[in-house]
Write a protein that holds these residues in place. Structure first.
Motif, PDB file in Angstrom:
ATOM      1  N   THR A 142       0.822  -1.211   0.000  1.00  0.00           N
ATOM      2  CA  THR A 142       0.000   0.000   0.000  1.00  0.00           C
ATOM      3  C   THR A 142       0.854   1.258   0.000  1.00  0.00           C
ATOM      4  O   THR A 142       0.506   2.256  -0.647  1.00  0.00           O
ATOM      5  CB  THR A 142      -0.943   0.015   1.214  1.00  0.00           C
ATOM      6  OG1 THR A 142      -0.182  -0.178   2.423  1.00  0.00           O
ATOM      7  CG2 THR A 142      -1.989  -1.081   1.111  1.00  0.00           C
ATOM      8  N   ASP A 143       1.993   1.223   0.698  1.00  0.00           N
ATOM      9  CA  ASP A 143       2.901   2.375   0.669  1.00  0.00           C
ATOM     10  C   ASP A 143       3.452   2.598  -0.736  1.00  0.00           C
ATOM     11  O   ASP A 143       3.592   3.753  -1.181  1.00  0.00           O
ATOM     12  CB  ASP A 143       4.044   2.164   1.657  1.00  0.00           C
ATOM     13  CG  ASP A 143       3.593   2.227   3.108  1.00  0.00           C
ATOM     14  OD1 ASP A 143       2.508   2.797   3.349  1.00  0.00           O
ATOM     15  OD2 ASP A 143       4.305   1.695   3.982  1.00  0.00           O
TER      16      ASP A 143
ATOM     17  N   VAL B 267      -7.087  -8.223   0.840  1.00  0.00           N
ATOM     18  CA  VAL B 267      -7.001  -7.689   2.199  1.00  0.00           C
ATOM     19  C   VAL B 267      -8.338  -7.735   2.936  1.00  0.00           C
ATOM     20  O   VAL B 267      -8.427  -8.242   4.057  1.00  0.00           O
ATOM     21  CB  VAL B 267      -6.457  -6.246   2.166  1.00  0.00           C
ATOM     22  CG1 VAL B 267      -6.446  -5.647   3.563  1.00  0.00           C
ATOM     23  CG2 VAL B 267      -5.057  -6.218   1.566  1.00  0.00           C
ATOM     24  N   VAL B 268      -9.378  -7.230   2.312  1.00  0.00           N
ATOM     25  CA  VAL B 268     -10.651  -7.029   3.017  1.00  0.00           C
ATOM     26  C   VAL B 268     -11.260  -8.323   3.550  1.00  0.00           C
ATOM     27  O   VAL B 268     -11.687  -8.384   4.706  1.00  0.00           O
ATOM     28  CB  VAL B 268     -11.647  -6.277   2.107  1.00  0.00           C
ATOM     29  CG1 VAL B 268     -13.013  -6.192   2.777  1.00  0.00           C
ATOM     30  CG2 VAL B 268     -11.115  -4.879   1.805  1.00  0.00           C
ATOM     31  N   PRO B 269     -11.324  -9.426   2.756  1.00  0.00           N
ATOM     32  CA  PRO B 269     -11.964 -10.637   3.289  1.00  0.00           C
ATOM     33  C   PRO B 269     -11.241 -11.271   4.472  1.00  0.00           C
ATOM     34  O   PRO B 269     -11.801 -12.129   5.144  1.00  0.00           O
ATOM     35  CB  PRO B 269     -11.965 -11.588   2.080  1.00  0.00           C
ATOM     36  CG  PRO B 269     -11.807 -10.728   0.895  1.00  0.00           C
ATOM     37  CD  PRO B 269     -10.948  -9.592   1.346  1.00  0.00           C
TER      38      PRO B 269
ATOM     39  N   ARG C  10      -5.422  -1.244   9.462  1.00  0.00           N
ATOM     40  CA  ARG C  10      -4.730  -0.085   8.882  1.00  0.00           C
ATOM     41  C   ARG C  10      -4.620  -0.219   7.365  1.00  0.00           C
ATOM     42  O   ARG C  10      -4.847   0.751   6.622  1.00  0.00           O
ATOM     43  CB  ARG C  10      -3.337   0.033   9.505  1.00  0.00           C
ATOM     44  CG  ARG C  10      -2.498   1.161   8.913  1.00  0.00           C
ATOM     45  CD  ARG C  10      -1.093   1.118   9.458  1.00  0.00           C
ATOM     46  NE  ARG C  10      -0.174   1.943   8.680  1.00  0.00           N
ATOM     47  CZ  ARG C  10       1.143   1.928   8.795  1.00  0.00           C
ATOM     48  NH1 ARG C  10       1.707   1.135   9.684  1.00  0.00           N
ATOM     49  NH2 ARG C  10       1.901   2.695   8.046  1.00  0.00           N
ATOM     50  N   ALA C  11      -4.276  -1.422   6.898  1.00  0.00           N
ATOM     51  CA  ALA C  11      -4.188  -1.650   5.454  1.00  0.00           C
ATOM     52  C   ALA C  11      -5.553  -1.466   4.791  1.00  0.00           C
ATOM     53  O   ALA C  11      -5.661  -0.875   3.710  1.00  0.00           O
ATOM     54  CB  ALA C  11      -3.644  -3.049   5.174  1.00  0.00           C
ATOM     55  N   LYS C  12      -6.620  -1.949   5.425  1.00  0.00           N
ATOM     56  CA  LYS C  12      -7.965  -1.789   4.876  1.00  0.00           C
ATOM     57  C   LYS C  12      -8.345  -0.317   4.782  1.00  0.00           C
ATOM     58  O   LYS C  12      -8.945   0.126   3.796  1.00  0.00           O
ATOM     59  CB  LYS C  12      -8.978  -2.541   5.742  1.00  0.00           C
ATOM     60  CG  LYS C  12      -8.894  -4.048   5.633  1.00  0.00           C
ATOM     61  CD  LYS C  12      -9.816  -4.732   6.614  1.00  0.00           C
ATOM     62  CE  LYS C  12     -11.273  -4.394   6.367  1.00  0.00           C
ATOM     63  NZ  LYS C  12     -12.171  -5.146   7.281  1.00  0.00           N
ATOM     64  N   GLU C  13      -8.014   0.447   5.811  1.00  0.00           N
ATOM     65  CA  GLU C  13      -8.330   1.879   5.793  1.00  0.00           C
ATOM     66  C   GLU C  13      -7.563   2.598   4.693  1.00  0.00           C
ATOM     67  O   GLU C  13      -8.105   3.487   4.018  1.00  0.00           O
ATOM     68  CB  GLU C  13      -8.004   2.487   7.160  1.00  0.00           C
ATOM     69  CG  GLU C  13      -8.932   2.022   8.280  1.00  0.00           C
ATOM     70  CD  GLU C  13      -8.469   2.493   9.636  1.00  0.00           C
ATOM     71  OE1 GLU C  13      -7.392   3.141   9.700  1.00  0.00           O
ATOM     72  OE2 GLU C  13      -9.165   2.218  10.637  1.00  0.00           O
ATOM     73  N   GLN C  14      -6.304   2.230   4.499  1.00  0.00           N
ATOM     74  CA  GLN C  14      -5.523   2.855   3.433  1.00  0.00           C
ATOM     75  C   GLN C  14      -6.108   2.534   2.056  1.00  0.00           C
ATOM     76  O   GLN C  14      -6.206   3.410   1.190  1.00  0.00           O
ATOM     77  CB  GLN C  14      -4.066   2.381   3.500  1.00  0.00           C
ATOM     78  CG  GLN C  14      -3.264   3.005   4.624  1.00  0.00           C
ATOM     79  CD  GLN C  14      -1.807   2.571   4.595  1.00  0.00           C
ATOM     80  OE1 GLN C  14      -1.481   1.469   4.166  1.00  0.00           O
ATOM     81  NE2 GLN C  14      -0.927   3.441   5.046  1.00  0.00           N
TER      82      GLN C  14
ATOM     83  N   ALA D 223      -9.193   4.555   1.536  1.00  0.00           N
ATOM     84  CA  ALA D 223      -8.846   5.952   1.249  1.00  0.00           C
ATOM     85  C   ALA D 223      -8.327   6.104  -0.178  1.00  0.00           C
ATOM     86  O   ALA D 223      -8.657   7.075  -0.872  1.00  0.00           O
ATOM     87  CB  ALA D 223      -7.802   6.441   2.255  1.00  0.00           C
ATOM     88  N   PHE D 224      -7.513   5.137  -0.627  1.00  0.00           N
ATOM     89  CA  PHE D 224      -7.010   5.181  -2.006  1.00  0.00           C
ATOM     90  C   PHE D 224      -8.155   5.103  -3.003  1.00  0.00           C
ATOM     91  O   PHE D 224      -8.144   5.789  -4.037  1.00  0.00           O
ATOM     92  CB  PHE D 224      -6.037   4.028  -2.259  1.00  0.00           C
ATOM     93  CG  PHE D 224      -4.736   4.157  -1.513  1.00  0.00           C
ATOM     94  CD1 PHE D 224      -4.323   5.377  -0.995  1.00  0.00           C
ATOM     95  CD2 PHE D 224      -3.918   3.053  -1.326  1.00  0.00           C
ATOM     96  CE1 PHE D 224      -3.132   5.504  -0.311  1.00  0.00           C
ATOM     97  CE2 PHE D 224      -2.720   3.166  -0.649  1.00  0.00           C
ATOM     98  CZ  PHE D 224      -2.329   4.384  -0.139  1.00  0.00           C
ATOM     99  N   ASP D 225      -9.128   4.254  -2.713  1.00  0.00           N
ATOM    100  CA  ASP D 225     -10.267   4.104  -3.620  1.00  0.00           C
ATOM    101  C   ASP D 225     -11.035   5.411  -3.741  1.00  0.00           C
ATOM    102  O   ASP D 225     -11.411   5.842  -4.838  1.00  0.00           O
ATOM    103  CB  ASP D 225     -11.169   2.977  -3.117  1.00  0.00           C
ATOM    104  CG  ASP D 225     -12.175   2.536  -4.166  1.00  0.00           C
ATOM    105  OD1 ASP D 225     -11.866   2.614  -5.366  1.00  0.00           O
ATOM    106  OD2 ASP D 225     -13.282   2.115  -3.792  1.00  0.00           O
ATOM    107  N   GLU D 226     -11.278   6.053  -2.607  1.00  0.00           N
ATOM    108  CA  GLU D 226     -11.975   7.333  -2.627  1.00  0.00           C
ATOM    109  C   GLU D 226     -11.155   8.400  -3.350  1.00  0.00           C
ATOM    110  O   GLU D 226     -11.694   9.211  -4.112  1.00  0.00           O
ATOM    111  CB  GLU D 226     -12.275   7.790  -1.194  1.00  0.00           C
ATOM    112  CG  GLU D 226     -13.309   6.947  -0.471  1.00  0.00           C
ATOM    113  CD  GLU D 226     -14.691   7.073  -1.107  1.00  0.00           C
ATOM    114  OE1 GLU D 226     -14.990   8.150  -1.675  1.00  0.00           O
ATOM    115  OE2 GLU D 226     -15.459   6.095  -1.063  1.00  0.00           O
ATOM    116  N   LEU D 227      -9.850   8.387  -3.125  1.00  0.00           N
ATOM    117  CA  LEU D 227      -8.992   9.365  -3.774  1.00  0.00           C
ATOM    118  C   LEU D 227      -8.977   9.172  -5.283  1.00  0.00           C
ATOM    119  O   LEU D 227      -9.045  10.152  -6.046  1.00  0.00           O
ATOM    120  CB  LEU D 227      -7.571   9.259  -3.214  1.00  0.00           C
ATOM    121  CG  LEU D 227      -6.529  10.240  -3.790  1.00  0.00           C
ATOM    122  CD1 LEU D 227      -6.978  11.680  -3.581  1.00  0.00           C
ATOM    123  CD2 LEU D 227      -5.167   9.998  -3.153  1.00  0.00           C
TER     124      LEU D 227
END
Length: 375
Positions: free
Chosen positions: A208-209, A249-251, A284-288, A291-295
């Motif tokens: 993600t980074d 990641v999400v599942p 934390r990875a899910k939140e990132q 956020a990337f998807d929204e961005l």
């Protein structure tokens, strides 16, 4: 009941049952050093087979059947067998030896599974999606950004079987790290499961980074001076790659919560507490990723708005030039009708006067449109 009695009850491998099956399988297949996977009787999919006692590696037990027999006779330690993309025939003997459920075996061989944790009797079966960032010089509409694979883990009282699919995700470095911490490894197979989960989730954060750098570059290109001319295919490609990462990641959230909260026989209570840290990193990875998807959605909308504005500007320029050209077209059209009786038709200064009127009118229109930003 003694520890050996408990072990026989859990595994179904007492002297009269399971050890007899181990001996039968040992006679059926030749004993070969599994560290040399090219000569393995179970196929070239075997990467390594190691026995651990009290957190220390037992170097002399490199044969699978003798290792299992040793561990179950002593009632302590465990065997860690590593496989890479095994076939049905290669996995059949292993499944029979460790009494693995057919459904779990099918999932391990076929791959392309959703991240999950399932219990089959006294055996825990976990599926992790591994991810790897694909290096590239320049992001294009066809660039591969994220490569995925899978790691399946069978965890029992005295064994760990890891099945890896994909071009990356080697567990060799992880094994070395665990062997450097014998106190942690002495807690049994659940320590290996935690280490694998922690390793996989740390890779999520690393990827993600790296993905953030690509998204920042796309954002900078879109909001540059000529951002409307940027290739929108790169944005869609990033969204596709981000979706691939999201599927990995999400599942995994719910399975990690189960490993953290629900009591599981093969998971040491002390190790279960460590899964909370893994779950925090996963969140934390899910939140990132969210956020990337929204961005990316915002970048795409901004790009479409820029394209619309650029089209409007082009239309205004075309309209302004059409208005300027309309003046000489109208005047020349009037004097081009070839009538005999027209004002100033035979006047000596008629032509210079018409050219002057056309030039002044066009200049006035041009300055007016320029002042209003149309040209």
């Amino acid at each position: 009941m003694t520890m050996a009695g408990n072990l026989r009850k859990v595994t179904g491998l007492g002297r009269a049952g399971g050890l007899r099956r181990v001996a039968r399988l040992a006679r059926r297949l030749p004993r070969v050093d599994l560290n040399h996977h090219a000569r393995s009787p179970l196929g070239s999919s075997v990467v390594n087979c190691v026995t651990y006692e009290n957190g220390m590696r037992v170097p002399e037990c490199s044969d699978l059947f003798s290792a299992v027999e040793r561990v179950r006779k002593k009632g302590e330690g465990f065997v860690w067998l590593g496989l890479h993309e095994p076939t049905d025939s290669e996995f059949a003997g292993i499944a029979e030896l460790f009494d693995l459920h057919p459904l779990a075996v099918e999932d391990a061989v076929e791959a392309h599974q959703r991240p999950k944790v399932e219990r089959y009797g006294e055996t825990l079966f976990a599926v992790f999606k591994t991810v790897c960032y694909v290096e590239h010089e320049k992001l294009t509409a066809t660039s591969e950004v994220v490569d995925t694979g899978e790691i399946m883990v069978f965890v029992g009282e005295d064994f760990v079987i890891t099945v890896r699919h994909g071009r990356h995700g080697s567990l060799g470095p992880l094994r070395e790290e665990l062997e450097a911490a014998p106190r942690q490894l002495a807690k049994g197979p659940s320590a290996v499961l935690h280490a694998i989960a922690d390793h996989v989730v740390d890779d999520y954060l690393s990827v993600t980074d790296s993905v953030q750098g690509d998204i920042d570059q796309v954002e900078a290109d879109v909001f540059a001076e000529n951002g409307a001319r940027a290739d929108p295919g790169r944005i869609y490609q990033m969204k596709r790659e981000l979706l691939e990462l999201k599927r990995a990641v999400v599942p995994l959230g719910r399975p990690m919560e189960e490993l953290t909260t629900r009591p599981i026989r093969v998971i040491d209570p002390e190790i279960q507490a460590y899964f909370r840290d893994v779950l925090d990193h996963l969140m934390r990875a899910k939140e990132q990723i969210a956020a990337f998807d929204e961005l990316l959605n915002s970048i795409l909308q901004a790009h479409l708005a820029q394209v619309t504005v650029a089209q409007n500007e082009d239309m205004r320029k075309i309209t302004a030039w059409a208005a300027v050209i309309a003046v000489p077209t109208m005047v020349c059209g009037v004097y081009g009708m070839n009538f005999d009786h027209m004002p100033e038709l035979h006047w000596r200064f008629g032509y210079p006067l018409v050219i002057g009127v056309i030039s002044v009118a066009c200049l006035v229109l041009y300055r007016g449109f320029r002042r209003n930003g149309w040209l």
